[in-house]
Design a protein around this motif. Sequence first.
Motif, PDB file in Angstrom:
ATOM      1  N   VAL A 332       5.125  40.233  42.359  1.00 21.94           N
ATOM      2  CA  VAL A 332       5.564  39.359  43.182  1.00 21.94           C
ATOM      3  C   VAL A 332       6.851  39.929  43.828  1.00 21.94           C
ATOM      4  O   VAL A 332       7.164  39.994  45.158  1.00 21.94           O
ATOM      5  CB  VAL A 332       6.281  38.094  42.449  1.00 21.94           C
ATOM      6  N   ALA A 333       7.326  40.995  43.239  1.00 21.76           N
ATOM      7  CA  ALA A 333       8.674  41.766  43.673  1.00 21.76           C
ATOM      8  C   ALA A 333       8.217  42.790  44.801  1.00 21.76           C
ATOM      9  O   ALA A 333       8.802  42.973  45.720  1.00 21.76           O
ATOM     10  CB  ALA A 333       9.263  42.724  42.953  1.00 21.76           C
ATOM     11  N   VAL A 334       6.901  43.311  44.699  1.00 23.82           N
ATOM     12  CA  VAL A 334       6.340  44.179  45.710  1.00 23.82           C
ATOM     13  C   VAL A 334       5.617  43.283  46.856  1.00 23.82           C
ATOM     14  O   VAL A 334       4.856  44.148  47.864  1.00 23.82           O
ATOM     15  CB  VAL A 334       5.554  45.373  45.026  1.00 23.82           C
ATOM     16  N   GLY A 335       5.539  42.186  46.875  1.00 29.44           N
ATOM     17  CA  GLY A 335       4.722  41.385  47.789  1.00 29.44           C
ATOM     18  C   GLY A 335       3.073  41.114  47.649  1.00 29.44           C
ATOM     19  O   GLY A 335       2.556  40.930  48.527  1.00 29.44           O
ATOM     20  N   LEU A 336       2.721  41.421  46.367  1.00 27.06           N
ATOM     21  CA  LEU A 336       1.416  41.261  46.031  1.00 27.06           C
ATOM     22  C   LEU A 336       0.971  39.885  45.398  1.00 27.06           C
ATOM     23  O   LEU A 336      -0.220  39.704  45.045  1.00 27.06           O
ATOM     24  CB  LEU A 336       0.809  42.402  44.938  1.00 27.06           C
ATOM     25  N   GLY A 337       1.835  39.175  45.400  1.00 25.00           N
ATOM     26  CA  GLY A 337       1.603  37.491  44.918  1.00 25.00           C
ATOM     27  C   GLY A 337       2.702  36.750  45.357  1.00 25.00           C
ATOM     28  O   GLY A 337       3.799  37.179  45.937  1.00 25.00           O
ATOM     29  N   PRO A 338       2.193  35.346  45.471  1.00 22.75           N
ATOM     30  CA  PRO A 338       3.439  34.590  45.826  1.00 22.75           C
ATOM     31  C   PRO A 338       4.561  34.374  45.126  1.00 22.75           C
ATOM     32  O   PRO A 338       4.502  34.656  43.853  1.00 22.75           O
ATOM     33  CB  PRO A 338       2.564  32.898  46.084  1.00 22.75           C
ATOM     34  N   VAL A 339       5.703  34.103  45.467  1.00 25.27           N
ATOM     35  CA  VAL A 339       6.822  33.757  44.865  1.00 25.27           C
ATOM     36  C   VAL A 339       6.968  32.801  43.425  1.00 25.27           C
ATOM     37  O   VAL A 339       6.427  31.728  43.662  1.00 25.27           O
ATOM     38  CB  VAL A 339       8.169  33.482  45.761  1.00 25.27           C
ATOM     39  N   THR A 340       7.288  33.518  42.311  1.00 21.84           N
ATOM     40  CA  THR A 340       7.286  32.438  41.222  1.00 21.84           C
ATOM     41  C   THR A 340       8.651  32.752  40.292  1.00 21.84           C
ATOM     42  O   THR A 340       9.257  33.658  40.822  1.00 21.84           O
ATOM     43  CB  THR A 340       6.128  32.972  40.330  1.00 21.84           C
ATOM     44  N   GLY A 341       8.691  31.989  39.520  1.00 14.98           N
ATOM     45  CA  GLY A 341       9.605  32.342  38.649  1.00 14.98           C
ATOM     46  C   GLY A 341       9.652  33.072  37.387  1.00 14.98           C
ATOM     47  O   GLY A 341      10.239  32.506  36.334  1.00 14.98           O
ATOM     48  N   VAL A 342       8.753  34.037  37.300  1.00 17.37           N
ATOM     49  CA  VAL A 342       8.527  34.737  36.115  1.00 17.37           C
ATOM     50  C   VAL A 342       9.517  35.885  35.655  1.00 17.37           C
ATOM     51  O   VAL A 342       9.498  36.684  36.805  1.00 17.37           O
ATOM     52  CB  VAL A 342       6.961  35.166  36.181  1.00 17.37           C
ATOM     53  N   PRO A 343      10.030  35.849  34.724  1.00 16.20           N
ATOM     54  CA  PRO A 343      11.144  37.024  34.248  1.00 16.20           C
ATOM     55  C   PRO A 343      10.290  38.379  33.903  1.00 16.20           C
ATOM     56  O   PRO A 343       9.192  38.232  33.517  1.00 16.20           O
ATOM     57  CB  PRO A 343      11.887  36.406  33.151  1.00 16.20           C
TER      58      PRO A 343
END
Length: 402
Positions: A332-343
């Motif tokens: 998610v941080a590098v833009g390979l997935g949609p924004v989620t709330g996973v820590p």
Amino acid sequence: MGAFQVLLEKTKGDRWIWLIIILLSLISILTVYSATGTLAYKQGKTVEKILITKHLIFVVMGIGMIYIAHLLDYKYYAGISKILMIITIPLLFYTLIFGASLNDASRWVKIPIIGLTFQTSDLAKLALITFLARMLTKKQENIKDVKTSFIPIMGSVCVVFILIALANLSTALMLFGVSILLLIIGRISIKQILTVCAGGFVLLMFVVFLGPRRETYKSRINSFLHPELQNSDKTFQADMSKIALATGGFFGKGPGNSTQRNFLPHPYSDFIFAIIVEEYGIFGAMIIIVLYLVLLYRCVRIVTQSPKAFGALLAAGLSFSLTIQAFANMAVAVGLGPVTGVPLPLVSMGGTSMIFTSIAFGIILSVSRDVEENGKKALEDIVTKSESNSRKVVIGDLSAIA
């Protein structure tokens, strides 16, 4: 020094995993200290106070939970898993109806008296994985039977999946993926696994198109697939994260020098990997990735060496859950997935997430401790048998001479 030596002697299990735990905890303290500046300003507190009262305590508690959990024989977790499932399913129902809401999602339950909140999905992950490991072990003799094995196992997976997915789709999908991996390892037939996947897909479509958060899910998927067509406010988090990555370089800006921590909504939790890359560069990112890959490798070794099916399934399920979650956060941080709330496990700031992650590590180390003890016992048996045979040979030779 004497107390530390005693503690070290009582610490069992894979030393590499213990080292990874310590390194990730130290990285967490450094990064959270840097990333909580804006949060401290909003709350009118110093960064040091935020760190000590909201994070450092949970890091220390987490390590304590790892130590306690690893001392308990992992076989006891089979019985505990039944209790956890009995508690978890009603608690997930309660969370959906009465849980504390944030961003149109009811994920948190407030603990009476102390006033702290916790995410019930964290408990559900631990409960379902331990329960599946128990069920798959118990049903091995008739694992192919649909009525006695497949339906009870499938039922537990689907019920937990749908209850989590209605409020937290990303966590539900990861847990479903881990469950499928456990079913494969547990020798469920491919035909039955495909049935599980088909059932999961139907439930997924129901949640995405008919669930209470359908608009949020559709918006996030569209923002990921077509960012150029979206308003800037819908891609704000992803854009700020990309800026942090782009400005980090190879060695980063240095500890405490992040700029994007002032703009990212959750730089200390959901997007902590972006802050790590900005401050420590690609070099720091590679260290994090290698730590999780080594963790997965060491856990796979535990799985292959475990003499009992329950221990192997338990270690496999928990290790897959931790590493999949870690790489989902980084993706998610590098833009390979949609924004989620996973820590990011053991790195992101978060009380209940840190505690339940620590318990998972402790259970893995409990299985590892059992593997070590069985290995030592087997070696001692070989040495004892060898010495016994040597004595017999010597006595036989002496008898012959006499």
